[in-house]
Design an enzyme around this catalytic site. Structure first.
Site, PDB file in Angstrom:
ATOM      1  N   ASP A  67       0.684  -1.317  -0.206  1.00 55.64           N
ATOM      2  CA  ASP A  67       0.096  -0.135  -0.378  1.00 55.64           C
ATOM      3  C   ASP A  67       0.708   1.034   0.111  1.00 55.64           C
ATOM      4  O   ASP A  67       1.848   1.240   0.265  1.00 55.64           O
ATOM      5  CB  ASP A  67      -0.790   0.034   0.880  1.00 55.64           C
ATOM      6  CG  ASP A  67      -0.585  -0.257   2.504  1.00 55.64           C
ATOM      7  OD1 ASP A  67       0.852  -0.406   2.374  1.00 55.64           O
ATOM      8  OD2 ASP A  67      -1.374  -0.547   3.452  1.00 55.64           O
ATOM      9  N   ASN A 136      -9.169  -1.608  12.609  1.00 57.87           N
ATOM     10  CA  ASN A 136     -10.759  -1.106  12.414  1.00 57.87           C
ATOM     11  C   ASN A 136     -10.735  -2.870  10.809  1.00 57.87           C
ATOM     12  O   ASN A 136     -11.487  -3.344  10.325  1.00 57.87           O
ATOM     13  CB  ASN A 136     -10.813  -0.476  11.531  1.00 57.87           C
ATOM     14  CG  ASN A 136      -9.806  -0.259  10.390  1.00 57.87           C
ATOM     15  OD1 ASN A 136      -8.936  -0.508  10.262  1.00 57.87           O
ATOM     16  ND2 ASN A 136     -10.056   0.705   9.515  1.00 57.87           N
ATOM     17  N   HIS A 138      -9.017  -3.837   9.066  1.00 58.14           N
ATOM     18  CA  HIS A 138      -8.062  -3.525   7.314  1.00 58.14           C
ATOM     19  C   HIS A 138      -6.986  -4.440   7.082  1.00 58.14           C
ATOM     20  O   HIS A 138      -6.278  -4.524   7.965  1.00 58.14           O
ATOM     21  CB  HIS A 138      -7.787  -2.298   7.152  1.00 58.14           C
ATOM     22  CG  HIS A 138      -6.389  -1.351   7.732  1.00 58.14           C
ATOM     23  ND1 HIS A 138      -6.676  -0.373   8.220  1.00 58.14           N
ATOM     24  CD2 HIS A 138      -5.312  -1.831   8.003  1.00 58.14           C
ATOM     25  CE1 HIS A 138      -5.422  -0.270   8.147  1.00 58.14           C
ATOM     26  NE2 HIS A 138      -4.590  -0.802   8.394  1.00 58.14           N
ATOM     27  N   GLU A 143      -9.729  -0.575   3.461  1.00 62.14           N
ATOM     28  CA  GLU A 143     -10.198  -0.192   4.946  1.00 62.14           C
ATOM     29  C   GLU A 143     -11.800  -0.895   4.402  1.00 62.14           C
ATOM     30  O   GLU A 143     -12.375  -1.411   4.056  1.00 62.14           O
ATOM     31  CB  GLU A 143     -10.547   1.159   4.805  1.00 62.14           C
ATOM     32  CG  GLU A 143      -9.348   1.836   4.709  1.00 62.14           C
ATOM     33  CD  GLU A 143      -8.257   2.171   6.594  1.00 62.14           C
ATOM     34  OE1 GLU A 143      -8.265   1.227   6.668  1.00 62.14           O
ATOM     35  OE2 GLU A 143      -8.328   2.781   7.075  1.00 62.14           O
TER      36      GLU A 143
HETATM   37  C1  F6R Z   1       1.449  -1.069   6.805  1.00 61.93           C
HETATM   38  C2  F6R Z   1       0.069  -1.928   6.694  1.00 61.93           C
HETATM   39  C3  F6R Z   1      -1.507  -2.040   7.545  1.00 61.93           C
HETATM   40  C4  F6R Z   1      -0.653  -1.954   8.579  1.00 61.93           C
HETATM   41  C5  F6R Z   1      -2.058  -2.675   9.773  1.00 61.93           C
HETATM   42  C6  F6R Z   1      -0.645  -2.902  11.134  1.00 61.93           C
HETATM   43  O1  F6R Z   1       1.569  -1.914   5.236  1.00 61.93           O
HETATM   44  O2  F6R Z   1      -1.245  -2.423   5.098  1.00 61.93           O
HETATM   45  O3  F6R Z   1      -2.308  -2.465   6.820  1.00 61.93           O
HETATM   46  O4  F6R Z   1       0.048  -3.983   8.623  1.00 61.93           O
HETATM   47  O5  F6R Z   1      -2.289  -1.031   9.801  1.00 61.93           O
HETATM   48  O6  F6R Z   1      -0.130  -2.072  11.661  1.00 61.93           O
HETATM   49  P1  F6R Z   1       1.107  -2.879  12.806  1.00 61.93           P
HETATM   50  O7  F6R Z   1       1.596  -3.504  12.774  1.00 61.93           O
HETATM   51  O8  F6R Z   1       1.375  -1.256  12.811  1.00 61.93           O
HETATM   52  O9  F6R Z   1      -0.313  -3.230  13.846  1.00 61.93           O
END
Ligand code: F6R
Length: 246
Positions: A67, A136, A138, A143
């Site tokens: 992403d 959330n 995702h 999202e």
């Molecule tokens: C990062 C991404 C997000 C994270 C998610 C969890 O490239 O795509 O989906 O994997 O927000 O983030 P952390 O690991 O910081 O809790």
């Protein structure tokens, strides 16, 4: 889904690296989609150590960005490409020609999504998907609500994601409001998935994703129907606050 529960973040980092060593050795020319975020950083660090000890050959791996924030140049310290590069591409010496960006600063971001999709499909899809779990639900920046056939696309970030990413940006108002994300369709078709989950704050969303109904409101819940998914969680994430207070 195959679930592995380990004691703490350090054990998760070791177990995740071991899982990846096995997966890469089974397919040394694997296509890998690579999450950033905090959770996988320990795994990448451990994987790099295993690489430096000669336990994997990375010369034929292909890495795909998961992403991207819209509008950030790849050399911007805050770009997710930069983060992936520093934590995964450089330590593993993956050839630049084998790295596929999701180009958040393209003049036409929708066009960048189509180019990315073509690159993934020409590569035969993802052999390995490394994912974190958003607070959330995702996956990448898919999202809620996101349907399982959602393509790679431009997506506005939810207030919850903006709030959780504010720590990297020095405030919510600094977080770019839009991102590009690899689509649910490509992620759910990955031949092997490693979902990394750490910390008691992920307890509720982890159990909704794994045991709740499959719903666009928890995009990660669609992993219940994906092939060959391993959920690697630490005890804090699996047991929630109860464990944390012990
Ligand atoms: C990062 C991404 C997000 C994270 C998610 C969890 O490239 O795509 O989906 O994997 O927000 O983030 P952390 O690991 O910081 O809790």
């Amino acid at each position: 889904m195959n679930v592995i529960i380990v004691d703490d973040y350090e054990s998760l980092s070791h177990a995740g690296a071991d899982w990846l060593v096995e997966a890469i050795n089974a397919k040394p020319d694997a296509t890998i989609v690579v999450a950033t975020g905090n959770t996988p950083m320990g795994v990448y660090h451990e994987l790099a150590r295993r690489y430096s000890h000669g336990l994997i050959d990375t010369s034929r791996l292909h890495a795909f960005q998961l992403d991207a924030y819209i509008g950030l140049a790849p050399d911007d310290q805050r770009s997710l490409f930069g983060w992936m590069h520093r934590s995964f591409i450089e330590p593993l010496d993956i050839a630049e020609t084998n790295v596929v960006r999701l180009v958040g600063d393209a003049p036409d971001p929708w066009d960048a999504c189509r180019i990315y999709e073509i690159a993934v499909r020409e590569a035969g899809g993802f052999d390995i998907s490394i994912l974190g779990l958003g607070p959330n639900g995702h996956l990448g920046f898919n999202e809620p609500p996101s349907l399982p056939d959602s393509p790679t696309r431009v997506i506005p970030l939810t207030p919850e994601s903006i709030a959780s990413n504010a720590r990297y940006w020095g405030g919510e108002e600094q977080v770019p409001p839009q991102a590009l994300t690899c689509g649910m369709d490509l992620l759910l078709a990955a031949r092997r998935t490693l979902l990394l989950v750490s910390g008691a704050h992920k307890y509720q969303i982890l159990h909704r994703a794994m045991e709740g109904p499959q719903t666009p409101d928890v995009p990660a819940s669609y992993l219940q129907s994906a092939p060959n998914v391993t959920v690697l969680a630490d005890r804090a994430a699996w047991h929630g606050l109860e464990t944390q207070s012990r």
